[in-house]
Design a protein around this motif. Sequence first.
Motif, PDB file in Angstrom:
ATOM      1  N   GLU A  26     -50.881  32.444 104.752  1.00 35.93           N
ATOM      2  CA  GLU A  26     -50.966  31.427 105.806  1.00 35.93           C
ATOM      3  C   GLU A  26     -51.935  30.318 105.404  1.00 35.93           C
ATOM      4  OE1 GLU A  26     -51.828  33.244 109.582  1.00 35.93           O
ATOM      5  OE2 GLU A  26     -50.179  34.677 109.359  1.00 35.93           O
ATOM      6  N   ALA A  27     -53.067  30.695 104.817  1.00 35.44           N
ATOM      7  CA  ALA A  27     -54.050  29.697 104.387  1.00 35.44           C
ATOM      8  C   ALA A  27     -53.449  28.799 103.305  1.00 35.44           C
ATOM      9  CB  ALA A  27     -55.306  30.381 103.871  1.00 35.44           C
ATOM     10  N   ALA A  89     -61.241  18.582 105.140  1.00 37.85           N
ATOM     11  CA  ALA A  89     -61.541  18.080 106.485  1.00 37.85           C
ATOM     12  C   ALA A  89     -60.320  18.234 107.385  1.00 37.85           C
ATOM     13  CB  ALA A  89     -61.990  16.623 106.422  1.00 37.85           C
ATOM     14  N   LYS A  90     -59.137  17.922 106.851  1.00 34.51           N
ATOM     15  CA  LYS A  90     -57.897  18.080 107.632  1.00 34.51           C
ATOM     16  C   LYS A  90     -57.649  19.546 107.964  1.00 34.51           C
ATOM     17  CE  LYS A  90     -55.620  14.064 105.595  1.00 34.51           C
ATOM     18  NZ  LYS A  90     -54.537  13.635 104.668  1.00 34.51           N
ATOM     19  N   VAL A  91     -57.886  20.416 106.990  1.00 32.33           N
ATOM     20  CA  VAL A  91     -57.692  21.848 107.225  1.00 32.33           C
ATOM     21  C   VAL A  91     -58.639  22.332 108.314  1.00 32.33           C
ATOM     22  CG1 VAL A  91     -57.980  24.152 106.204  1.00 32.33           C
ATOM     23  CG2 VAL A  91     -56.762  22.362 104.931  1.00 32.33           C
ATOM     24  N   ALA A  96     -54.960  25.702 113.676  1.00 36.07           N
ATOM     25  CA  ALA A  96     -54.815  27.044 113.103  1.00 36.07           C
ATOM     26  C   ALA A  96     -56.147  27.608 112.627  1.00 36.07           C
ATOM     27  CB  ALA A  96     -53.820  27.018 111.944  1.00 36.07           C
ATOM     28  N   MET A  97     -57.133  26.746 112.401  1.00 40.85           N
ATOM     29  CA  MET A  97     -58.447  27.200 111.933  1.00 40.85           C
ATOM     30  C   MET A  97     -59.413  27.500 113.076  1.00 40.85           C
ATOM     31  SD  MET A  97     -58.290  27.561 108.732  1.00 40.85           S
ATOM     32  CE  MET A  97     -59.999  27.657 108.199  1.00 40.85           C
ATOM     33  N   ASP A 103     -56.222  36.640 115.340  1.00 39.52           N
ATOM     34  CA  ASP A 103     -55.963  37.859 116.106  1.00 39.52           C
ATOM     35  C   ASP A 103     -56.837  39.018 115.641  1.00 39.52           C
ATOM     36  OD1 ASP A 103     -54.005  36.563 117.579  1.00 39.52           O
ATOM     37  OD2 ASP A 103     -52.405  37.147 116.207  1.00 39.52           O
ATOM     38  N   GLU A 104     -57.183  39.007 114.360  1.00 38.37           N
ATOM     39  CA  GLU A 104     -57.914  40.132 113.799  1.00 38.37           C
ATOM     40  C   GLU A 104     -59.167  39.637 113.095  1.00 38.37           C
ATOM     41  OE1 GLU A 104     -55.397  42.612 111.422  1.00 38.37           O
ATOM     42  OE2 GLU A 104     -53.706  42.325 112.763  1.00 38.37           O
TER      43      GLU A 104
END
Length: 126
Positions: A26-27, A89-91, A96-97, A103-104
Amino acid sequence: MERYVDGFVLAVPKEKLDAYRDMASEAGELWIDHGALEYFEGVGDDMEPDMGGMAVRTFPELADTDEDDAVVFSFIVFESREHRDEVNAKVMDDPAMDPDAFDEEMPFDSERMAYGGFRSIVGHER
């Protein structure tokens, strides 16, 4: 233009390697979507290489692992340090960050992670 690389070495408990792989996948998509040129995650395979008698520090020593841990070596490639800073910076601004989106718990101990940014001094490509 010289490329720039963010590099990581970390210890991941073997029992959490699948969870780590899912998180890393995902990253990787996130970094690529925001402009990184390449995203790589690899798990240790030949961690005690024959160096012909030359003394070297191994990745398991660097990551302070034991028999229950795997060593993960990761890197993200960018056009330049400036490009890295823009992409990161965008990440970091991506929803999502958001820590509440996870969840975990993290499947590794960040205190045993080594990280740094590297400017290229030699580069060969096929």
